[in-house]
Design a protein around this motif. Structure first.
Motif: not given
Length: 122
Positions: A19-31
């Motif tokens: 999860q730490a290296y995911a670069q997408t900026e969607d709400y679910g990933t950020t939260v």
């Protein structure tokens, strides 16, 4: 109690890694990233002790590293617990985590920094 703590620490590290290296900026990933950052900072705050002893010893000398590094490590340990708790509680607000570097094992030779508290994601 020790087994529970070890289980939580290992679980947090395993969950946070991808999860730490995911670069997408969607709400679910950020939260999710912010919540997992908070959990890992709470569970692995103790890593600040050896990190600061080692870094202070390398920067100054072994004697000061063992004393001043230990005090600095305790201060950053408390800081990681507090910011981890804040990140976990405010996880639904899509902002960046407070602690830099985000995880204690990232950039191990750099000093831990804090803030800004509610910096929006890019």
């Amino acid at each position: 109690m020790t087994k529970l703590f070890a289980t939580l620490a290992i679980s947090a590290a395993l969950l946070v890694g991808p999860q730490a290296y995911a670069q997408t900026e969607d709400y679910g990933t950020t939260v999710g990233n912010k919540a997992l950052s908070g959990i890992s900072n709470i569970a692995l705050c103790w890593v600040e002790l050896p990190k600061n002893v080692i870094n202070t010893s390398n920067q100054v000398n072994l004697l000061f590293g063992a004393t001043g590094g230990l005090v600095k490590g305790v201060a950053h340990m408390v800081g990681r617990v507090m910011t981890g708790t804040a990140d976990l509680l405010t996880a639904p607000i899509p902002t960046q985590p407070i602690t830099r570097p985000q995880f204690v094992w990232q950039d191990f030779s750099s000093d831990t920094q804090y803030g800004p508290i509610f910096k929006p994601t890019n």
